[in-house]
Design a protein around this motif. Structure first.
Motif, mmCIF file in Angstrom:
data_model
loop_
_atom_site.group_PDB
_atom_site.id
_atom_site.type_symbol
_atom_site.label_atom_id
_atom_site.label_comp_id
_atom_site.label_asym_id
_atom_site.label_seq_id
_atom_site.Cartn_x
_atom_site.Cartn_y
_atom_site.Cartn_z
ATOM 1 N N TYR A 40 0.861 -1.176 0.000
ATOM 2 C CA TYR A 40 0.000 0.000 0.000
ATOM 3 C C TYR A 40 0.905 1.237 0.000
ATOM 4 N N GLN A 41 0.510 2.259 -0.736
ATOM 5 C CA GLN A 41 1.369 3.432 -0.886
ATOM 6 C C GLN A 41 1.656 4.099 0.453
ATOM 7 N N THR A 42 0.650 4.188 1.313
ATOM 8 C CA THR A 42 0.872 4.827 2.613
ATOM 9 C C THR A 42 1.922 4.089 3.430
ATOM 10 N N ASP A 45 -8.157 1.769 5.275
ATOM 11 C CA ASP A 45 -7.788 1.917 3.870
ATOM 12 C C ASP A 45 -8.733 1.091 3.022
ATOM 13 N N SER A 98 -8.453 -1.181 -2.903
ATOM 14 C CA SER A 98 -8.262 -0.488 -4.181
ATOM 15 C C SER A 98 -6.918 0.226 -4.231
ATOM 16 N N ASN A 99 -6.305 0.428 -3.065
ATOM 17 C CA ASN A 99 -5.029 1.144 -3.001
ATOM 18 C C ASN A 99 -3.818 0.217 -2.954
ATOM 19 N N PRO A 120 -1.927 -1.889 5.072
ATOM 20 C CA PRO A 120 -1.939 -0.442 4.847
ATOM 21 C C PRO A 120 -1.024 0.297 5.823
#
Length: 280
Positions: free
Chosen positions: A83-85, A210, A213-214, A243
């Motif tokens: 996850y980007q975060t 979260d 989808s991310n 996440p």
């Protein structure tokens, strides 16, 4: 359909279907020749359970003690930093999937204990979507990946941060640090696995929030990537990443301690709950 593994009121390991009316025991209907849920998936496939779904319930949830959904997977493969975060929290710049392993004896079930190691002060939480393989495959193409999935579940991928030195293995395999449950939900009950809310709650407070989808790498991409270098088999378990919001990255840091309640809730799947205790 929801499939689960458990200990019966008589103390025997079994598996069955969770319905609104209760649990329909499958092991007894297999004449006890198929010992566990992994073996059922291998020999029958999850859809074989559907023929029993209208039968009378044998137990209620309050009657049984949960086991990890797949108690003895051949492989537990984990995708990190998906996850980007989370990637930003750990300053990850590479787009390549991070893969590590967890051992089956590090797992604990829904409502079971998460054990904080006595040699650590940094047991961290990581809520994750987990998938269970239902059909063997090697070099699976992303567009064919869905046919290899038996179902989905929740995972609390406990991380012993002060034992994650140059890699993850030592920090991921302490006894009873991986919560797995409460059940396997078959894909037909999930409209879009890449659009599910995923939350982690610590003592009732949301600490991760979260959506799948991310994900950097989708479920189908993960299966394709892993099956490039190892054959996936029925009953194998794949964790798809956590996440952001983990305790290590907070200021002040927030780790699990004796008496804490940690929960992972994923839309359309359910809520996994575990109780943190101190190890000896």
């Amino acid at each position: 359909m929801k499939l689960l593994s458990y200990i019966t009121p008589d103390g025997f390991k079994s598996y069955g279907i969770h319905t609104e009316k209760g649990i329909i025991d499958l092991k007894s209907r297999m004449n006890f020749t198929i010992p566990d849920l992994k073996s059922f998936i291998i020999e029958k496939g999850v859809q074989a359970a559907e023929k029993y779904i209208q039968e009378s319930a044998d137990f209620q949830l309050s009657d049984i003690k949960f086991l990890p959904v797949i108690e003895n997977p051949g492989k537990i493969l984990c995708i990190g930093m998906n996850y980007q975060t989370k990637r930003e929290e750990f300053s990850i710049t590479s787009n390549a999937p991070t893969v590590f392993i967890r051992f089956s004896d590090s797992q604990t079930p829904h409502l079971g204990e998460i054990v904080k190691p006595s040699l650590s002060e940094q047991l961290d939480y990581e809520g994750e979507l987990v998938l269970i393989i239902g059909k063997a495959g090697l070099k699976i193409r992303p567009e064919n990946a869905a046919e290899h999935i038996a179902g989905y579940s929740c995972y609390m991928d406990g991380s012993v941060r002060d034992w994650q030195h140059t890699w993850f293995t030592a920090g991921k395999n302490w006894s009873k640090t991986g919560g797995f449950g409460p059940w396997l939900v078959t894909p037909d009950e999930i409209q879009d696995v890449q659009n599910l809310s995923i939350k982690t709650m610590l003592n009732g407070e949301t600490v991760q929030d979260d959506s799948t989808s991310n994900m950097i790498h989708s479920v189908n991409e993960i299966i394709a990537y892993i099956s490039t270098f190892t054959q996936l088999s029925p009953g194998d378990v794949i964790l798809t990443g956590s996440p952001g919001g983990v305790g290590r990255s907070r200021n002040p840091q927030l780790f699990l301690n004796n008496g804490d309640v940690i929960e992972v809730e994923i839309e359309s799947i359910g809520r996994l709950r575990n109780y943190v205790v101190s190890g000896e």
